[in-house]
Enzyme design. Structure first.
Site, short mmCIF file in Angstrom:
data_model
loop_
_atom_site.label_atom_id
_atom_site.label_comp_id
_atom_site.label_asym_id
_atom_site.label_seq_id
_atom_site.Cartn_x
_atom_site.Cartn_y
_atom_site.Cartn_z
CD GLU A 268 -33.64 48.82 72.49
OE1 GLU A 268 -33.36 48.74 71.29
OE2 GLU A 268 -34.27 49.77 73.00
CD GLN B 174 -28.29 50.42 73.90
OE1 GLN B 174 -29.02 49.91 73.06
NE2 GLN B 174 -28.44 51.66 74.32
C1 BGC Z 1 -31.23 52.01 71.50
C2 BGC Z 1 -31.97 52.75 72.58
C3 BGC Z 1 -32.15 54.18 72.14
C4 BGC Z 1 -32.83 54.25 70.76
C5 BGC Z 1 -32.88 55.67 70.23
C6 BGC Z 1 -31.99 52.12 70.18
O1 BGC Z 1 -31.29 51.49 69.16
O2 BGC Z 1 -31.09 50.65 71.83
O3 BGC Z 1 -31.23 52.73 73.78
O4 BGC Z 1 -32.94 54.85 73.07
O5 BGC Z 1 -32.08 53.50 69.85
O6 BGC Z 1 -31.60 56.20 70.08
#
Ligand code: BGC
Length: 769
Positions: free
Chosen positions: A487, A600
């Site tokens: 993200e 991630q």
């Molecule tokens: C992550 C997502 C995840 C969400 C809930 C975010 O920080 O980037 O991949 O779905 O957290 O755990």
């Protein structure tokens, strides 16, 4: 990081009062039972830093979306699992002074979570401004054996003479959420009062009209003699039973509270009060010690099924048990309407309940540690929401039965409202398809595909087929404007992972249709008719599979995270000043987006899911390139890296990631545990041991094992359920044993062998990586 949690194989221990970190500790010591749960708030009034939080599974409020600039397609609301009734409260006055740990002088403070028995303990000594002194021992449980009830015992011993003690035992439904978008209260009172000596309160959530009733029983003794009720205080949504007594030195006031909390999700509204009362009556003959025994017995069953033992490394042992403990507190899997929230019952952040985390990270844990119907329930959850996923895609302009499952949901409707995630983080559809594949691979429940799976797979494939477009320039299908799992990059073109998982979904769907045709032609014809799939549509899918574009760097021989990745300044994380991390708390968003830093696993997530498609050298090249650029600021990141590192034989790296994923909350690696625990990544911790170190896979209907032993450990031991067999796997330095402790045979393979392990037999294999 915070490293004050003491290492112990079965206990989580904090041995001093640290008011500045109280919200962190409230998360760490949170307890629950799958139906409800609570942060480790104090029973007494506390004027210090605290996030009050008690939560009920499935009870939510649609908090109207709050954004600066509305964009078409935004969801109307963000579904929040809301703060609910506080039943633990004890307002205590000693010689007229309120017991408040932020005001009294506190010594000998200890919080201890007994994971083996599922009981939270706390002790402290408080010196009051007038010189009076008390010692408190409190214990609390969310009953696993009766999941709509909970209890606590609070023992206050006078350490000085002549204490005048006033206690109010509180049941409070007038609670608020810190993250309420418009400072609104989510509850409205229905009724409240006394039922015999008990108190009750019933409230309704606004908009969603869930009704909740709680009945509270308080038993008070001073020096083992019963203390009579001295009146009841009542306010809107609030009831308190009052008691007054005096204590001589070393005399003890013992308060026991038992609560039953029932909701209209599980019972008819008109019977809620009656059922809550009945729950308390059912516990009446048990004293607190007996309740503790029942709790310990219920937890013993869970531990017998899912414990992992690690020999020779207490920090690692404590951590894996903590992760398994929290997973079991959050989701028991018996109710297909529920799911696994990233914060479980430990905080408000994230709202909703269901993220792609469930399919990508949690399914393997439930597949291997619980009966297959639990993982099936998780698949059914999405199946039941397919209609909403189709509506969700329609809102964005898709048609013809294309489905986009939400990024965050509680009832099938999208409730995330950041455009770069809601509209663009579409890879989540891929994880939902992959979970079906994973479930069928593990259980061999082929029928699920024909009866439910294909409905979901076809709808997802239709989404991908419309989401790509033909690039005349590249003479390939491209996918523009997406956010990958990383993200820290938004609105990128051709995120490799998204393109790859989209194409894989199309391949898998076609495959399943083909299998259906050859195995159950009757079902196949009915499916074609029901889903209205024609040859032309399938030809189009094949064309996309054969012609989708994957960004690739010929020089490094690696797939690129997205078209523009190599334009970034590639500076390894190791060269970042530690004071600049975590970057999501230190840098502007603009700086993060332009940087090369990866939140991630992104490309590597694809290598994890689709591992059979890449050889070791290819994996090694990609790991060497991407891992050094990864900051692991999502809790979901270290586990995937640990598994891949273990696969590559990088034992030290795998161990480092193991500690990071397993102690992520205990040591507060990302400095955000105060918001709540990272529950979904805890399943990733389990995967790190079983898939990472033990190398467990399912391949061609066999359970494959290829264990390694981290040098820091003397050995480890875990249990796996596989197609009717229960296997106990013990790994030591130079050999491992597989013991079949069930009545069914198991098909096993290792790098050098393939065999059927008969019921109640064992095999030792002298070959540890
Ligand atoms: C992550 C997502 C995840 C969400 C809930 C975010 O920080 O980037 O991949 O779905 O957290 O755990």
């Amino acid at each position: 990081m915070k490293t004050y949690i003491k290492h112990d194989p079965w206990q989580i221990i904090e041995d001093a009062f640290r008011p500045e970190h109280n919200e962190f500790s409230e998360s760490i010591f949170a307890i629950g039972n799958g139906r409800m749960g609570q942060r480790a708030n104090f029973e007494e009034y506390f004027s210090g830093k605290t996030l009050q939080g008690s939560y009920l599974a499935g009870i939510y409020y649609p908090d109207k979306t709050r954004v600066g600039w509305w964009k078409n397609g935004y969801p109307e609301y963000f579904a929040k699992v809301i703060n609910s009734f506080n039943w633990i409260g004890l307002d205590i006055r000693i010689n007229g002074q309120r017991l408040d740990l932020a005001q009294a002088n506190i010594s000998s403070f200890e919080r201890r979570l007994d994971m083996q028995r599922g009981i939270l303990h706390r002790t402290f000594v408080a010196s009051m401004p007038d010189g009076s002194k008390v010692r408190v021992e409190a214990s609390r449980m969310y009953h696993l054996f009766a999941s709509e009830t909970a209890s606590l015992q609070y023992r206050l011993q006078a350490l000085t003479e002549d204490l005048h003690v006033e206690v109010s035992s509180i049941l409070d439904a007038e609670v608020i959420n810190r993250d309420s978008n418009y400072d609104e209260k989510f509850w409205e009172p229905i009724t409240q009062g006394q039922h015999g000596a008990n108190l009750f309160v019933c409230s309704r959530t606004k908009k969603t009209a869930f009704e909740v009733c709680a009945e509270l029983e308080t038993r008070v003794t001073a020096d083992k003699k019963s203390v009579e009720l001295n009146g009841v205080t009542s306010d809107t949504g609030y009831m308190a039973a009052n008691y007054i007594t005096t204590l001589g030195s070393l005399q003890t006031l013992c308060i026991e509270k038992r609560v039953a909390i029932v909701t209209s999700e599980n019972h008819p509204k008109e019977r809620l009060r009656e059922i809550a009362s009945a729950h308390l009556i059912a516990l009446q003959s048990d004293d607190f010690e007996q309740l503790q025994k029942k709790q310990a017995a219920a937890w013993a069953t869970i531990w017998a099924e899912s414990d992992i033992e690690i020999f020779g490394d207490v920090a690692a042992q404590q951590a894996i048990r903590y992760n398994i403990f929290q997973l079991n507190q959050t989701y028991t899997g018996e109710d297909a309407r529920l799911n696994i929230g990233p914060k479980g019952f430990t905080g408000e952040k994230y709202g909703g309940v269901t993220y792609w985390d469930t399919e990508a990270y949690c399914i393997p844990f439930y597949l291997a540690t619980q009966s297959p119907h639990i993982a099936r329930n998780l698949l059914l959850y999405r199946y039941q929401q397919l209609g909403k996923a189709i509506e969700n895609a329609e809102k964005l302009g898709f048609s013809g039965g294309a489905a986009l499952f939400p990024m965050v949901t509680i009832n099938g409707e999208e409730c995330h409202n950041e455009w770069e995630i809601t509209f663009e983080e579409i890879h989540r559809n891929g994880a939902i398809a992959f979970a079906i594949y994973n479930y069928v691979r593990y259980t061999d429940d082929q029928e699920y595909i024909w009866t439910h799976g294909l409905d979901v797979l076809v709808a997802i494939s239709r989404f991908w087929a419309q989401r790509v477009n033909w690039s005349a320039e590249k003479q390939r299908y491209v996918m523009l404007g997406v956010t990958g799992p990383n993200e820290y990059e938004n609105n990128v073109n051709n995120n490799w992972y998204t393109n790859r998982i989209a194409s894989w979904c199309l391949e898998y769907t076609l495959n399943c249709l083909q299998q259906c045709e050859s195995k159950t032609p009757g079902t196949y014809t009915a499916l074609l008719d029901k889903l209205k799939i024609d040859v032309e549509e399938r030809e189009q899918w094949k064309h996309i599979i054969d012609n989708i574009y994957y960004p690739y760097d010929d020089k490094r021989k690696i797939y690129l995270q997205q078209d523009g990745f190599l334009d970034k300044e590639l500076i390894p994380v190791q060269q970042l000043d530690p004071a600049q991390r975590p970057i999501n708390q230190k840098w502007s968003w603009d700086r993060i987006l332009r940087s090369c830093y990866i939140k991630q696993a992104d490309v590597l997530q694809g290598f994890y899911f689709l591992e059979d498609q890449f050889d070791q050298d290819t994996l090694a090249r990609h790991f060497e390139f991407y891992e050094p650029l990864t900051v692991h600021e999502s809790s979901l990141s270290p586990c995937v890296h640990a598994i891949l590192a273990a696969k590559l034989g990088k034992a030290a790296k795998a161990y480092e990631f193991y500690l990071r994923t397993s102690r992520l909350d205990l040591d507060d690696y990302n400095n955000d545990t105060e918001d709540g625990l990272h529950i979904t990544s805890m399943a990733g911790t389990w995967m790190t041991i079983v898939e990472g170190f033990a190398g467990m896979r399912v391949s061609n209907g066999q359970l494959y094992l290829n264990p390694m032993l981290p040098p820091e450990w003397k050995g480890y031991k875990f249990r796996i359920l596989f197609r009717g067999a229960t296997l106990l796997i013990t790994v030591s330095a130079d050999a491992y044993t597989i013991e079949n402790i069930s009545d069914n045979p198991a098909n096993i393979s290792t790098p050098s062998d393939s065999f059927v392990l008969a019921a109640h037999s064992r095999r030792e294999i002298a070959q540890v990586r």
